[in-house]
Enzyme design. Structure first.
Site, PDB file in Angstrom:
ATOM      1  N   LYS A  91      10.574  -7.877   4.975  1.00  0.00           N
ATOM      2  CA  LYS A  91       9.670  -7.591   3.871  1.00  0.00           C
ATOM      3  C   LYS A  91       8.988  -8.881   3.423  1.00  0.00           C
ATOM      4  O   LYS A  91       9.415  -9.970   3.768  1.00  0.00           O
ATOM      5  CB  LYS A  91      10.436  -6.977   2.687  1.00  0.00           C
ATOM      6  CG  LYS A  91      10.801  -5.517   2.927  1.00  0.00           C
ATOM      7  CD  LYS A  91      11.418  -4.858   1.711  1.00  0.00           C
ATOM      8  CE  LYS A  91      10.637  -4.993   0.449  1.00  0.00           C
ATOM      9  NZ  LYS A  91       9.255  -4.507   0.490  1.00  0.00           N
ATOM     10  N   GLY A  92       7.919  -8.705   2.642  1.00  0.00           N
ATOM     11  CA  GLY A  92       7.242  -9.875   2.090  1.00  0.00           C
ATOM     12  C   GLY A  92       5.827 -10.058   2.600  1.00  0.00           C
ATOM     13  O   GLY A  92       5.163 -11.029   2.241  1.00  0.00           O
ATOM     14  N   GLY A  93       5.373  -9.084   3.423  1.00  0.00           N
ATOM     15  CA  GLY A  93       3.981  -9.165   3.894  1.00  0.00           C
ATOM     16  C   GLY A  93       3.005  -9.187   2.728  1.00  0.00           C
ATOM     17  O   GLY A  93       1.922  -9.767   2.818  1.00  0.00           O
TER      18      GLY A  93
ATOM     19  N   GLU B  53      11.175  -8.340  -5.004  1.00  0.00           N
ATOM     20  CA  GLU B  53      11.603  -7.109  -4.311  1.00  0.00           C
ATOM     21  C   GLU B  53      13.091  -7.158  -3.984  1.00  0.00           C
ATOM     22  O   GLU B  53      13.806  -6.162  -4.142  1.00  0.00           O
ATOM     23  CB  GLU B  53      10.791  -6.924  -3.020  1.00  0.00           C
ATOM     24  CG  GLU B  53       9.351  -6.533  -3.296  1.00  0.00           C
ATOM     25  CD  GLU B  53       8.473  -6.513  -2.062  1.00  0.00           C
ATOM     26  OE1 GLU B  53       7.447  -5.829  -2.085  1.00  0.00           O
ATOM     27  OE2 GLU B  53       8.787  -7.189  -1.065  1.00  0.00           O
TER      28      GLU B  53
ATOM     29  N   ASP C  61      10.570   1.243  -2.058  1.00  0.00           N
ATOM     30  CA  ASP C  61       9.687   0.157  -1.643  1.00  0.00           C
ATOM     31  C   ASP C  61       9.297   0.339  -0.178  1.00  0.00           C
ATOM     32  O   ASP C  61       9.976   1.058   0.567  1.00  0.00           O
ATOM     33  CB  ASP C  61      10.421  -1.194  -1.837  1.00  0.00           C
ATOM     34  CG  ASP C  61       9.471  -2.379  -1.896  1.00  0.00           C
ATOM     35  OD1 ASP C  61       8.266  -2.217  -1.632  1.00  0.00           O
ATOM     36  OD2 ASP C  61       9.946  -3.494  -2.218  1.00  0.00           O
ATOM     37  N   GLY C  62       8.255  -0.333   0.237  1.00  0.00           N
ATOM     38  CA  GLY C  62       7.838  -0.318   1.634  1.00  0.00           C
ATOM     39  C   GLY C  62       8.555  -1.407   2.417  1.00  0.00           C
ATOM     40  O   GLY C  62       9.445  -2.084   1.908  1.00  0.00           O
TER      41      GLY C  62
ATOM     42  N   SER D 277       0.823  -1.212   0.000  1.00  0.00           N
ATOM     43  CA  SER D 277       0.000   0.000   0.000  1.00  0.00           C
ATOM     44  C   SER D 277       0.861   1.269   0.000  1.00  0.00           C
ATOM     45  O   SER D 277       0.496   2.265  -0.640  1.00  0.00           O
ATOM     46  CB  SER D 277      -0.948  -0.010   1.198  1.00  0.00           C
ATOM     47  OG  SER D 277      -0.225  -0.182   2.399  1.00  0.00           O
ATOM     48  N   THR D 278       1.999   1.261   0.686  1.00  0.00           N
ATOM     49  CA  THR D 278       2.866   2.453   0.693  1.00  0.00           C
ATOM     50  C   THR D 278       3.489   2.637  -0.695  1.00  0.00           C
ATOM     51  O   THR D 278       3.552   3.751  -1.216  1.00  0.00           O
ATOM     52  CB  THR D 278       3.977   2.317   1.763  1.00  0.00           C
ATOM     53  OG1 THR D 278       3.436   1.684   2.926  1.00  0.00           O
ATOM     54  CG2 THR D 278       4.532   3.666   2.133  1.00  0.00           C
TER      55      THR D 278
HETATM   56  C1  5RP Z   1       5.363  -6.628  -0.008  1.00  0.00           C
HETATM   57  C2  5RP Z   1       6.152  -5.878   1.000  1.00  0.00           C
HETATM   58  C3  5RP Z   1       5.619  -4.562   1.425  1.00  0.00           C
HETATM   59  O1  5RP Z   1       6.581  -3.593   1.184  1.00  0.00           O
HETATM   60  C4  5RP Z   1       5.320  -4.599   2.889  1.00  0.00           C
HETATM   61  O2  5RP Z   1       4.428  -5.675   3.129  1.00  0.00           O
HETATM   62  C5  5RP Z   1       4.693  -3.299   3.380  1.00  0.00           C
HETATM   63  O3  5RP Z   1       3.393  -3.183   2.883  1.00  0.00           O
HETATM   64  P1  5RP Z   1       2.498  -1.914   3.154  1.00  0.00           P
HETATM   65  O4  5RP Z   1       3.163  -0.756   2.495  1.00  0.00           O
HETATM   66  O5  5RP Z   1       1.166  -2.268   2.539  1.00  0.00           O
HETATM   67  O6  5RP Z   1       2.385  -1.716   4.652  1.00  0.00           O
HETATM   68  O7  5RP Z   1       7.184  -6.294   1.454  1.00  0.00           O
HETATM   69  O8  5RP Z   1       5.903  -7.897  -0.251  1.00  0.00           O
END
Ligand code: 5RP
Length: 262
Positions: free
Chosen positions: A102-104, A111, A89-90, A35-36
């Protein structure tokens, strides 16, 4: 228009908006997932349009590629780009060394490849993701589908001898079916609670047959932009140790919020 956003979205937006200022005309830019990162793609598309810049992007997931193309950005594959100037990236968690989980969003493999194929990685985040010790967020590990249960058993056995507080590895599901990544793999989420030695854990995990990659990003992030709901942003540079504080004026992005609301 920004009033319609939740406090967390305002924080994410502020970080994304500031990070886009690091993009220069002619750059090849890696686009993160989540989302970020989606806010960043929107801000980037607006900046490129307004400043009449020419940039090329490489996306870290099919959904980011779709969003970027929908907004008029040029998206190519990493093999065509070969090397990138910058990736934004977030993250799910970060510590004082800018080591990340990362990887949520399930895109950790692309990534990590994209970020390490970049001169610079900038992470954009809200302040709640900062931790003293990584591990409260379950560590995603991408595994190939073949024999994933044997891989999980090996991971759990290995974790018993490492400096972590938990051993459980859950197969990530979407409804009734396992999540399938852009590379056709599955994700195991490791409930570790505390990762005492991220470097050792990352090396050991990646040696287990069936493990493709883990979500620890070590010595990859160069700079972090931490957003707050009131528009404050904090920029930290890992190489120089410099910390700067600035403010983002949400009213300058009213067009962007209006487009999303439409
Ligand atoms: C995706 C990620 C995202 O950067 C991480 O999950 C953060 O997500 P968000 O910006 O929605 O909080 O690693 O694989």
């Amino acid at each position: 228009m920004a009033e319609q956003l939740s406090p967390i979205d305002k924080a994410k937006f502020a970080a994304a908006r500031r990070a886009v200022d690091f993009v220069e005309d002619g750059m090849r830019v890696g686009l993160g997932t989540g989302s970020t990162a989606a806010w960043m793609v929107r801000c980037l598309a607006e900046t490129v349009r307004d400043a009449e810049m020419t940039i090329t992007t490489v996306a870290t997931s099919a959904r980011t590629a779709q969003l970027a193309r929908d907004l008029g950005l040029r998206v190519i594959g990493l093999d065509e780009a070969r090397w990138l100037d910058l990736t934004i990236d977030g993250a799910d968690e970060f510590d004082a060394d800018l080591t990340l989980i990362k990887g949520g969003g399930g895109a950790l493999l692309h990534e990590k490849i994209v970020a390490t194929a970049s001169d610079q990685m900038i992470v954009i985040t809200d302040a709640a993701k900062e931790v003293g010790t990584l591990g409260a967020f379950p560590l995603p590990v991408e595994v190939i589908p073949f024999g994933w249960q044997a891989t999980r058993a090996l991971i759990e056995e290995t974790l018993a001898s490492l400096d972590v507080m938990g051993q459980g590895a859950e197969l990530r599901m979407k409804g009734q079916a396992p999540v399938v990544t852009d590379e056709g793999n599955h994700i195991l989420d490791l409930d570790l609670k505390r990762i005492g030695n991220p470097r050792q854990l990352s090396l050991v995990l990646n040696q287990i047959p069936g493990v493709v990659e883990n979500g620890l990003f070590i010595d990859i992030c160069d700079r972090i932009v931490i957003g707050h709901p009131d528009g404050q942003v904090e920029l930290r540079d890992i190489a120089t140790g410099a910390v700067e504080r600035e403010h983002i004026d949400f009213s300058e992005s009213d067009n962007l919020f209006r487009d999303i609301a439409d």
